[in-house]
Design an enzyme around this catalytic site. Sequence first.
Site, PDB file in Angstrom:
ATOM      1  N   LYS A  44       0.849  -1.175  -0.058  1.00  0.00           N
ATOM      2  CA  LYS A  44      -0.065  -0.020  -0.097  1.00  0.00           C
ATOM      3  C   LYS A  44       0.865   1.278   0.096  1.00  0.00           C
ATOM      4  O   LYS A  44       2.125   1.128   0.305  1.00  0.00           O
ATOM      5  CB  LYS A  44      -1.031  -0.005   1.198  1.00  0.00           C
ATOM      6  CG  LYS A  44      -0.187  -0.036   2.545  1.00  0.00           C
ATOM      7  CD  LYS A  44      -0.845  -0.323   3.653  1.00  0.00           C
ATOM      8  CE  LYS A  44      -0.194  -0.118   5.018  1.00  0.00           C
ATOM      9  NZ  LYS A  44      -1.222  -0.561   6.320  1.00  0.00           N
ATOM     10  N   TYR A 280      14.807  30.491   7.261  1.00  0.00           N
ATOM     11  CA  TYR A 280      13.775  31.302   7.576  1.00  0.00           C
ATOM     12  C   TYR A 280      13.568  31.215   9.001  1.00  0.00           C
ATOM     13  O   TYR A 280      13.619  30.408   9.573  1.00  0.00           O
ATOM     14  CB  TYR A 280      12.292  30.576   7.205  1.00  0.00           C
ATOM     15  CG  TYR A 280      11.940  30.686   5.726  1.00  0.00           C
ATOM     16  CD1 TYR A 280      12.018  31.947   5.063  1.00  0.00           C
ATOM     17  CD2 TYR A 280      11.411  29.554   4.987  1.00  0.00           C
ATOM     18  CE1 TYR A 280      11.798  31.984   3.633  1.00  0.00           C
ATOM     19  CE2 TYR A 280      11.340  29.662   3.876  1.00  0.00           C
ATOM     20  CZ  TYR A 280      11.325  30.778   3.036  1.00  0.00           C
ATOM     21  OH  TYR A 280      10.983  30.906   1.800  1.00  0.00           O
TER      22      TYR A 280
END
Length: 404
Positions: A44, A280
Amino acid sequence: MKETVAPSGAELRARAEIDLAALRANVRTLRERAPGAALMAVVKADAYGHGAAACARAAVEAGATWLGTATPQEALALRAPESGVPDDVRVMCWLWTPGGPWREAIEAGVDVSLSGTWALDEVIRAARLAGRPARVQLKADTGLGRGGCQPADWAGLVAGALRAEAEGLLRITGLWSHFACADEPGHPSIAAQLSRFREMVAYAEGQGVDPEVRHIANSPATLTLPESHFDLVRPGIALYGVSPSPEIGTSADFGLRPVMTLSASLALVKHVPGGHGVSYGHHYVTPGATTLGLVPLGYADGIPRHASAAGPVLVEGKWRTVAGRVAMDQFVVDLGGDDPGPGAEAVLFGPGDRGEPTAEDWAQAAGTIAYEIVTRIGHRVPRVHVNEGNEGNEGNDPEEGSGR
Ligand SMILES: *Cc1c(COP(=O)(O)O)cnc(C)c1O
């Protein structure tokens, strides 16, 4: 021995190398752990980020006879001829919602999981339209409290499925369940779930269900709980060489080898003075004159922002740490004055035997589990599959998978 695909321009930025020989060795190791059971390779979520079709083919080469997915779309993709998955491999999926592609799944011979009567009603309607019986597996909630049919509702689901089976609309191919705490050996829920599972299976069989497979074992149960193996084991994370939990052991303790190596090419190396804010928010300030390396991977690529100031990276044999914040497309490492030059390789994680960090190291840096680290690597990062195709006698080589 290692066939490497020539990198294209995109792969020069960053790449997730997927070692299919390691995956095959892991499948064989898991089969040895559960010698009496068939193995369903859980692929999956694009094989936990490793590439579903290539991993499915490799798992089948190493002896998996079932493939498991969450969504029906994932299962149908494995049934498409382009996947290269042989037709005789069983495919099962378990996460259905109303209006799902039941008819397509029936026509493709996919085993579908039912947890409730709404799903039974939809599969019966689709089987009538398809003109052929559905292969259904009834899922019991033995205590996980997520999917699955509650014990109080089990008699109704079993009875409804048996009526439809008698009409030729479906065949009940499996009875199954899923653990909540298999990665915590000795947790009281494990024994409780096992005995509840045995009861619910015995009830269904007493009513006339004759399943091909009964199964409950995920990776940790496959590795540590032989009494949970029944007819089939369903490992996911262990196929990819990652331990389900550091508490129960490292991947090396279980003879498993990590399959994914995530690396990037430094986009820039530059000299900066001391006191320079980095990325940042300026949460990192250079303690003195140094060099900074720019790693062209960010949270858009699945690098967790929570690993800001913590994630480890191997550059020229040394561990460096994310300096300041992880941004969308890039982050910075302080190279401490070293100048490897642009294009130098930065390895975020891999098997660990070149000295690089592992996915588990990143999980700890980001406060999550290694499952999430490998699975979330984004589609902008090309998967480079190496060692595709069984190498002659690798199945007979006891050293295979123990590192090279
Ligand atoms: C994901 C999943 C697995 C595999 O779990 P791992 O812990 O990765 O081995 C098995 N069964 C079900 C139902 C799952 O959703």
